[in-house]
Write an enzyme that holds these catalytic residues in place. Structure first.
Site, PDB file in Angstrom:
ATOM      1  N   LYS A 112       0.940  -1.138  -0.015  1.00 56.37           N
ATOM      2  CA  LYS A 112       0.197  -0.089  -0.097  1.00 56.37           C
ATOM      3  C   LYS A 112       0.959   1.281   0.051  1.00 56.37           C
ATOM      4  CE  LYS A 112      -2.258   3.465   1.706  1.00 56.37           C
ATOM      5  NZ  LYS A 112      -1.681   4.458   0.797  1.00 56.37           N
ATOM      6  N   GLY A 146       6.072   5.684   8.275  1.00 56.59           N
ATOM      7  CA  GLY A 146       5.423   6.665   8.223  1.00 56.59           C
ATOM      8  C   GLY A 146       5.407   7.621   9.740  1.00 56.59           C
ATOM      9  N   SER A 147       4.239   8.383   9.796  1.00 56.45           N
ATOM     10  CA  SER A 147       4.044   9.097  11.141  1.00 56.45           C
ATOM     11  C   SER A 147       3.858   8.222  12.319  1.00 56.45           C
ATOM     12  CB  SER A 147       3.032  10.126  10.834  1.00 56.45           C
ATOM     13  OG  SER A 147       1.792   9.393  10.731  1.00 56.45           O
ATOM     14  N   GLN A 178       1.533   9.065  14.587  1.00 58.69           N
ATOM     15  CA  GLN A 178       0.262   8.994  14.902  1.00 58.69           C
ATOM     16  C   GLN A 178      -0.342   7.758  13.907  1.00 58.69           C
ATOM     17  OE1 GLN A 178      -1.988  12.230  12.694  1.00 58.69           O
ATOM     18  NE2 GLN A 178      -3.819  11.810  13.886  1.00 58.69           N
ATOM     19  N   GLY A 202       1.131   5.031  12.784  1.00 61.21           N
ATOM     20  CA  GLY A 202       1.886   3.907  13.585  1.00 61.21           C
ATOM     21  C   GLY A 202       1.349   3.497  14.745  1.00 61.21           C
ATOM     22  N   GLU A 215       8.517   2.099  11.406  1.00 63.01           N
ATOM     23  CA  GLU A 215       9.572   3.016  11.563  1.00 63.01           C
ATOM     24  C   GLU A 215       9.065   4.418  11.401  1.00 63.01           C
ATOM     25  OE1 GLU A 215      12.611   2.796  12.310  1.00 63.01           O
ATOM     26  OE2 GLU A 215      12.729   0.813  12.357  1.00 63.01           O
ATOM     27  N   CYS A 245      13.639  11.027   7.194  1.00 65.98           N
ATOM     28  CA  CYS A 245      13.376  10.807   8.659  1.00 65.98           C
ATOM     29  C   CYS A 245      14.407  11.099   9.244  1.00 65.98           C
ATOM     30  CB  CYS A 245      12.748   9.298   8.708  1.00 65.98           C
ATOM     31  SG  CYS A 245      13.605   7.988   7.950  1.00 65.98           S
ATOM     32  N   GLN A 255       2.454  19.385   3.692  1.00 65.42           N
ATOM     33  CA  GLN A 255       3.590  19.628   4.182  1.00 65.42           C
ATOM     34  C   GLN A 255       4.070  20.878   4.171  1.00 65.42           C
ATOM     35  OE1 GLN A 255       4.346  16.221   5.061  1.00 65.42           O
ATOM     36  NE2 GLN A 255       5.966  17.478   6.188  1.00 65.42           N
ATOM     37  N   GLU A 276       8.503  17.050  15.224  1.00 69.92           N
ATOM     38  CA  GLU A 276       9.203  16.732  14.070  1.00 69.92           C
ATOM     39  C   GLU A 276       8.526  17.632  13.095  1.00 69.92           C
ATOM     40  OE1 GLU A 276       8.066  13.229  11.980  1.00 69.92           O
ATOM     41  OE2 GLU A 276      10.026  13.045  11.242  1.00 69.92           O
TER      42      GLU A 276
END
Ligand code: NAP
Length: 481
Positions: free
Chosen positions: A173, A226-227, A229, A231, A248, A282, A329, A383
Site C-alpha cells: 500500500k 510513516g508518522s 500518529q 503507526g 519506523e 526521517c 507539508q 518533528e
C-alpha cells in the site's frame, strides 16, 4: 497530453477503478499519473490472492526466488534514467537525489536476491546422544507493507525484497503522494515473471483502506513506515489480531558539533543533513547542538552556506532543494516557522514561501535557520519534516548529550569531533538507533540494520541481516537417529 493511468495489481492482473491524480509538486499543473483508488474490497481480494499464492511461493527454493529478485533489479536498472526522472516529478527531490535512490533500490534487490542462497537457520549440538537438531527459516505468511512518500522507491524496495526472498507473499500500500516509484517496482515484478498473487499492489487513501489491510484475515504481519500518529493507530489495531508488526516513524535528529571538530566539514554536513531532500528525510538533522566556544562562528557559517542553496524544480541542473511534497507539508513547514518566530525570534535566514516565476505553481519554501533555540521550545521537540534547522548551545559534550537525549524520538544522530574518547562517549551515550560520526545524520546503507529507538520505532529493525528476522520465522527440528 493524455494522462498515463497506473492500475492496481491484484492476483497477477491490472485492476481498474475510480482514479486519483498525482501531481508534480514543482508544477502542480502537471499530472504525473492517474492511480486507481483502491477499495477495502480490493484489499481483501489482494490479501486472498496472496494467501492462495503462498504455498507455491514458499515451496520454491531460495535461489530460484533469488533469481526472480535479480531479474527485478535488472529490469529496474534498464530503466534507471526514466525512474529517476519520474521520482523527481512525483516527489520533488532533485534528479541526482532521485537517481541515488533508484540505485539504492536496485542494490537492495540484488542484496536480498543473494540471501536466497543463504537463508541460514541454526545448527546446534544436542545434549542427547544421537539427536540431530537444527532450526530452519520459514516464511511468516501474507504481509502488508505500508510505505511513505519521502523515499518512494527505496522504502518499498527494502520491505518488498526481504519479504519476498523469505517466501512471504505481499500486499503493498504506497503513499498517495508518491505512488509511482513503487508501482514501477511492482511492474518489474510482473515482467520478471513472479507467480500471480505473490506481489499485490493497492493504491488509495490510507484512512480508507488501511484498516482493511490490517484486518484482512490472511495478513499475518505489517511493516509500516510513516508518522507516529498512524503507526500508533496501526499498532493498536494489529495487536488485536496479534499480528507481527514493525514500525519506523518520526525523528528529531540532533547533530552535535564540538569545538575540536573539522569546522568546515561540520558546517557542510549540518546543512546537508538539515536541508537536502527538502528536509523530508526521517533521518534529517533538525537540531544542531553546538559547543559554546564555536557557537557564534558556527551559526554564522551555517547561515552563510544556507543562503547559497538554490531552491527550485529538482529537474533543473544546479538545484539543491526541491519543493515540499504537497500543500499539507508546505503548510506544516510554514506553521512551524511561525511557531519558531514566536519562540526564538526571526529566523536568521529563510522560512518564506517562494513566489514568482518558477515558484508559483509549486510548494517551494526557503530553508530556515533558527538560532538560540532551547529545549523547552516546540521547534526543539516536534518533528517538522521540512527544511527548518534549530541551533542550540551546549556547554560541553555531556551537556550536548543531555539536550540530544531529551527527546521522545531516537532515530538518528550525528557527532562532529576529532577526539576519539569523546566519540566513544557519544556512541555509547546517545539514544538513537542510527549513529554517525563526522557524517550527516542522514545517509544510510542497506547492508546494516536500520531503525530507531524510543518513540521512533517499534519491533525488529529493517535492512541488512536484521530484515530476515522480521520476515521469517524458525521451525525447530529434533531428529533421533
Ligand atoms: P503517514 O501519513 O503516516 O503515511 C504513511 C503511510 O501510511 C501512507 O501510505 C499512508 O497512506 C498510510 N496511512 C495513512 N493513514 C493510514 C491508516 N489509518 N491506516 C493505514 N495506513 C495509513 O506518513 P507520511 O506523511 O507518508 O511520511 C512522513 C512520516 O514518515 C514522517 O513522520 C517521517 O519521519 C516518517 N518516516 C520515517 C522513516 C523511518 O524509517 N523511520 C522513513 C521515512 C519516513 P496515504 O498516503 O494514502 O495517507
Amino acid at each position: 497530453m493524455s494522462v498515463p493511468v497506473f492500475r492496481n495489481y491484484i492476483n497477477g492482473a491490472w485492476v481498474d477503478g475510480p482514479g486519483f491524480d498525482n501531481r508534480n509538486p514543482a508544477n502542480t499543473d502537471e499530472v504525473v499519473g492517474r492511480f486507481v483508488k483502491g477499495s477495502p474490497a480490493d484489499v481483501a481480494s489482494a490479501a486472498d490472492a496472496a494467501q492462495a499464492a503462498l504455498p507455491g511461493w514458499a515451496a520454491m527454493n531460495g535461489p530460484a526466488r533469488g533469481a526472480l529478485l535479480y531479474r527485478v533489479a535488472e529490469i529496474l536498472d534498464s530503466r534507471f534514467e526514466q525512474l529517476g526522472a519520474e521520482m523527481t516529478r512525483e516527489e520533488g527531490k532533485t534528479l541526482p537525489e532521485a537517481k541515488g535512490e533508484v540505485r539504492r533500490a536496485i542494490n537492495i534487490f540484488r542484496y536480498f536476491a543473494g540471501e536466497g542462497a543463504r537463508l541460514a537457520g541454526v545448527l546446534a549440538p544436542s545434549e542427547r546422544d544421537r539427536v540431530h537438531m537444527f532450526a530452519v527459516r520459514k516464511p511468516v505468511g501474507v504481509i502488508g507493507l505500508i510505505t511513505p512518500w519521502n523515499f518512494p522507491s527505496a522504502i518499498p524496495a527494502w520491505k518488498m525484497a526481504p519479504a519476498l526472498i523469505c517466501g512471504n507473499t505481499i500486499v503493498v500500500k504506497p503513499a498517495s503522494a508518491a505512488p509511482l516509484s513503487s508501482w514501477r517496482i511492482v511492474e518489474a515484478c510482473h515482467e520478471a515473471g513472479f507467480p500471480k498473487g505473490v506481489v499485490n499492489y493497492v493504491a488509495g487513501s490510507g484512512g480508507a483502506i488501511g484498516s482493511a489491510l490490517v484486518n484482512a484475515r490472511p495478513v499475518r504481519a505489517i511493516s509500516f513506515t510513516g508518522s507516529c500518529q498512524v503507526g500508533n493507530h496501526l499498532h493498536a489495531e494489529a495487536s488485536k489480531r496479534r499480528l507481527r508488526i514493525q514500525l519506523e516513524m518520526g525523528g528529531k535528529n540532533p547533530t552535535i558539533v564540538l569545538a575540536d571538530a573539522d569546522f568546515n566539514q561540520a558546517v557542510e554536513n549540518t546543512v546537508n543533513g538539515a536541508f537536502f531532500s527538502t528536509g523530508q528525510k526521517c533521518t534529517a538533522t533538525s537540531r544542531a547542538i553546538v559547543e559554546e566556544s564555536i557557537y557564534d562562528r558556527f551559526v554564522e557559517a551555517v547561515v552563510e552556506r544556507t543562503r547559497k542553496l538554490k531552491v527550485g524544480d529538482g529537474m533543473q541542473p544546479g538545484i539543491d532543494i526541491g519543493p515540499c511534497v504537497d500543500q499539507g507539508q508546505l503548510d506544516t513547514v510554514l506553521h512551524y516557522v511561525e511557531v519558531g518566530k514566536k519562540e526564538a525570534g526571526e529566523p536568521l535566514c529563510g522560512g518564506r514561501r517562494l513566489t514568482g516565476a518558477g515558484y508559483d505553481k509549486g510548494y517551494f519554501v526557503e530553508p530556515a535557520v533558527f538560532a538560540g533555540v532551547t529545549q523547552d521550545m516546540v521547534i526543539a521537540r516536534e518533528e517538522v519534516f521540512g527544511p527548518v534547522l534549530a541551533i542550540m548551545r551546549a556547554r560541553d559534550l555531556k551537556h550536548a548529550l543531555e539536550i540530544a537525549n531529551a527527546s521522545e524520538f531516537g532515530l538518528s544522530a550525528s557527532l562532529h569531533t576529532t577526539n576519539l574518547s569523546r566519540m566513544y562517549e557519544y556512541i555509547y551515550g546517545i539514544e538513537a538507533g542510527l549513529v554517525t560520526v563526522n557524517l550527516p545524520s542522514a545517509g544510510v546503507e542497506y547492508q546494516l540494520p536500520f531503525g530507531g529507538t524510543k518513540d521512533s520505532s517499534f519491533g525488529p529493525k529493517e535492512q541488512g541481516p536484521a530484515a530476515m528476522e522480521f520476515y521469517s520465522d524458525y521451525k525447530t527440528v529434533y531428529v533421533k537417529y
